[in-house]
Design a protein around this motif. Sequence first.
Motif, PDB file in Angstrom:
ATOM      1  N   LEU A   1       7.778   4.506 -14.608  1.00 16.17           N
ATOM      2  CA  LEU A   1       7.623   3.686 -15.818  1.00 16.17           C
ATOM      3  C   LEU A   1       7.823   4.464 -17.117  1.00 16.17           C
ATOM      4  N   LYS A   2       8.460   5.624 -17.035  1.00 14.34           N
ATOM      5  CA  LYS A   2       8.548   6.467 -18.232  1.00 14.34           C
ATOM      6  C   LYS A   2       9.357   5.793 -19.355  1.00 14.34           C
ATOM      7  N   ASP A   3      10.268   4.902 -19.027  1.00 18.40           N
ATOM      8  CA  ASP A   3      11.101   4.251 -20.044  1.00 18.40           C
ATOM      9  C   ASP A   3      10.473   2.984 -20.608  1.00 18.40           C
ATOM     10  N   TYR A   4       9.304   2.614 -20.094  1.00 17.40           N
ATOM     11  CA  TYR A   4       8.692   1.370 -20.550  1.00 17.40           C
ATOM     12  C   TYR A   4       7.709   1.611 -21.696  1.00 17.40           C
ATOM     13  N   ASN A   5       7.276   2.825 -21.911  1.00 19.62           N
ATOM     14  CA  ASN A   5       6.432   3.216 -23.054  1.00 19.62           C
ATOM     15  C   ASN A   5       5.276   2.237 -23.268  1.00 19.62           C
ATOM     16  N   THR A   6       5.286   1.495 -24.375  1.00 17.51           N
ATOM     17  CA  THR A   6       4.171   0.583 -24.713  1.00 17.51           C
ATOM     18  C   THR A   6       4.501  -0.871 -24.396  1.00 17.51           C
ATOM     19  N   SER A   7       5.500  -1.088 -23.541  1.00 18.47           N
ATOM     20  CA  SER A   7       5.844  -2.467 -23.165  1.00 18.47           C
ATOM     21  C   SER A   7       4.714  -3.068 -22.338  1.00 18.47           C
ATOM     22  N   VAL A   8       4.491  -4.357 -22.517  1.00 23.08           N
ATOM     23  CA  VAL A   8       3.514  -5.073 -21.712  1.00 23.08           C
ATOM     24  C   VAL A   8       4.171  -6.315 -21.131  1.00 23.08           C
ATOM     25  N   GLY A   9       3.642  -6.787 -19.965  1.00 25.57           N
ATOM     26  CA  GLY A   9       4.196  -7.959 -19.308  1.00 25.57           C
ATOM     27  C   GLY A   9       4.663  -7.605 -17.905  1.00 25.57           C
ATOM     28  N   GLN A  10       5.343  -8.553 -17.288  1.00 29.20           N
ATOM     29  CA  GLN A  10       5.837  -8.357 -15.931  1.00 29.20           C
ATOM     30  C   GLN A  10       7.313  -7.925 -15.964  1.00 29.20           C
ATOM     31  N   TYR A  11       7.630  -6.955 -15.153  1.00 29.96           N
ATOM     32  CA  TYR A  11       8.985  -6.395 -15.117  1.00 29.96           C
ATOM     33  C   TYR A  11       9.403  -6.129 -13.678  1.00 29.96           C
TER      34      TYR A  11
ATOM     35  N   ARG B   1      -0.181  -3.682 -18.582  1.00 28.21           N
ATOM     36  CA  ARG B   1      -1.174  -4.187 -19.550  1.00 28.21           C
ATOM     37  C   ARG B   1      -1.708  -3.033 -20.391  1.00 28.21           C
ATOM     38  N   LYS B   2      -2.139  -3.424 -21.605  1.00 28.52           N
ATOM     39  CA  LYS B   2      -2.800  -2.443 -22.451  1.00 28.52           C
ATOM     40  C   LYS B   2      -4.280  -2.519 -22.182  1.00 28.52           C
ATOM     41  N   GLU B   3      -4.909  -1.367 -21.953  1.00 23.77           N
ATOM     42  CA  GLU B   3      -6.328  -1.351 -21.600  1.00 23.77           C
ATOM     43  C   GLU B   3      -7.197  -1.553 -22.839  1.00 23.77           C
TER      44      GLU B   3
ATOM     45  N   GLU C   1       0.808  -1.213   0.000  1.00 19.48           N
ATOM     46  CA  GLU C   1       0.000   0.000   0.000  1.00 19.48           C
ATOM     47  C   GLU C   1       0.847   1.271   0.000  1.00 19.48           C
ATOM     48  N   ASN C   2       2.143   1.139   0.338  1.00 21.48           N
ATOM     49  CA  ASN C   2       3.045   2.295   0.299  1.00 21.48           C
ATOM     50  C   ASN C   2       3.886   2.321  -0.987  1.00 21.48           C
ATOM     51  N   MET C   3       3.456   1.494  -1.944  1.00 24.66           N
ATOM     52  CA  MET C   3       4.156   1.452  -3.237  1.00 24.66           C
ATOM     53  C   MET C   3       3.260   2.068  -4.306  1.00 24.66           C
ATOM     54  N   SER C   4       3.881   2.723  -5.294  1.00 24.50           N
ATOM     55  CA  SER C   4       3.096   3.338  -6.368  1.00 24.50           C
ATOM     56  C   SER C   4       3.919   3.405  -7.643  1.00 24.50           C
ATOM     57  N   CYS C   5       3.213   3.628  -8.776  1.00 21.14           N
ATOM     58  CA  CYS C   5       3.870   3.782 -10.083  1.00 21.14           C
ATOM     59  C   CYS C   5       3.541   5.155 -10.641  1.00 21.14           C
TER      60      CYS C   5
ATOM     61  N   ASP D   1      -0.322   6.484 -21.459  1.00 21.65           N
ATOM     62  CA  ASP D   1      -1.780   6.555 -21.666  1.00 21.65           C
ATOM     63  C   ASP D   1      -2.260   5.324 -22.409  1.00 21.65           C
ATOM     64  N   GLY D   2      -3.363   4.737 -21.947  1.00 24.59           N
ATOM     65  CA  GLY D   2      -3.926   3.543 -22.566  1.00 24.59           C
ATOM     66  C   GLY D   2      -3.350   2.268 -21.986  1.00 24.59           C
ATOM     67  N   TYR D   3      -2.498   2.400 -20.989  1.00 27.63           N
ATOM     68  CA  TYR D   3      -1.906   1.235 -20.337  1.00 27.63           C
ATOM     69  C   TYR D   3      -2.139   1.338 -18.832  1.00 27.63           C
ATOM     70  N   SER D   4      -2.120   0.192 -18.168  1.00 24.82           N
ATOM     71  CA  SER D   4      -2.283   0.167 -16.719  1.00 24.82           C
ATOM     72  C   SER D   4      -1.123  -0.601 -16.097  1.00 24.82           C
ATOM     73  N   ALA D   5      -0.797  -0.290 -14.850  1.00 29.09           N
ATOM     74  CA  ALA D   5       0.315  -0.947 -14.151  1.00 29.09           C
ATOM     75  C   ALA D   5      -0.187  -1.483 -12.825  1.00 29.09           C
ATOM     76  N   THR D   6       0.118  -2.738 -12.546  1.00 29.25           N
ATOM     77  CA  THR D   6      -0.274  -3.381 -11.302  1.00 29.25           C
ATOM     78  C   THR D   6       0.976  -3.827 -10.568  1.00 29.25           C
ATOM     79  N   ILE D   7       1.103  -3.430  -9.296  1.00 29.13           N
ATOM     80  CA  ILE D   7       2.247  -3.835  -8.476  1.00 29.13           C
ATOM     81  C   ILE D   7       1.978  -5.226  -7.934  1.00 29.13           C
TER      82      ILE D   7
END
Length: 419
Positions: free
Chosen positions: A380-390, A417-419, A335-339, A344-350
């Motif tokens: 995540l600024k360097d991940y652009n349109t990448s999808v998957g786990q990192y 993920r791409k929304e 809960e103390n972690m964030s991205c 835009d058009g992508y979502s990130a899940t910790i």
Amino acid sequence: MKQTSIMRKLYNSKAFWLVIALLASLSLWIYVISQETEAYKQTFRGVKVELVGEDILLNSRNMVITDRSTATVTVEVSGPRRIVGSWSSDDLIAQVDVSKLTQPAFTSLQYTIKFPDGTDTSSLKTGLKTPETINFMVSAQTKKVVPVVGSFEGSVAEGFTAENPEFEPSTITVSGPETYLKNISRAWVEFGSQEINSTYSVDAPYVLLDEEGEECSTTGLSFSNDTVKATLRILSVKEIPLTVDFIEASGASSANTKVTVEPESITLAGDTAILSAMNRISLATIDLSDFETTYSDTYLIKYDDGLKNLSGMTEATVTVEIVGLEGKDYSVDQENMSCINVTDGYSATILSESLSVRLRGTREQLEEIRRENIRIVADLKDYNTSVGQYMVPVKISVDGFADVGAVGDYTISVEIRKE
């Protein structure tokens, strides 16, 4: 009386005295002629010996004459006094013809006496000669290349240093009989006598030395160069401190960081303009967040290629100690972690549920901190349109404690993920 009168008339007669003068002249002429044609013998000492045909011997057969037994001879010459008596030893030459020799060998040859040009030799006779022959060695002509070495005999001013002397040309070709060349090992140059503080050059003579450093004779030898250009390059000298740079972080700064560098400095020599602009050599930039309280490593000492390291040390050991700070481990919940900076058009899940971090600060600060104060942010600024786990690097901050920070590098697992 009558006889006296006759004698007086005779003495007063011009014809009488004319006859007397004629008789006197005839007598003198006869005496002079007898002296000029009289056989006369004279011994000439110190007559110079001359070798004839040395150029033919060298150019046609590549051979030379060495070890001649004598440079002068004594010779007895007979002939008319008017000729022989007018000469000195310098007017005669003892000539030895070497043009017909074909093999290297020890040789003895007779000599002939050369008289002054224009002399009528038909009435001259050569008698006793001492010595009767000239002894010498016929040797093969060869070449030998020897290095040029030497030393500067002056002094170098304080604050400067000299490189090794340079010589141009760096070798000398010596030509001569093989027996003369075999002991020659080097050409030795000594130059300069004053104190200098800049590069010094001079044309200098040299001597030939053998392996033992004894000077060799140059008789019968020829050289590719009679002198060499000797140069002594002078460099400025400066002691340069060795240091490190820091990236201050996690409560550590130059104020509470103790640094030891061994060696503390090195001495460099080189161009004055380069050295005058150098006040220190930075061995490395050390991030103070990479370790907790102590750090040690060895670094190469780097400097301009045109400089020379007079100290001879190529590495330095750096030891860093952070004073007055200590570390403590904390477990931070998801809960103390964030991205941030999610495309835009992508979502990130910790995916990481927690992360163990070690913070550094004063003991009092660490006792006051709660894990709720700790913030973990993944950019995540360097991940652009990448999808998957990192596994994404994160930055850690502590709310309300600006001088406290994490020690080391951390990552959390994020799914994009791409929304």
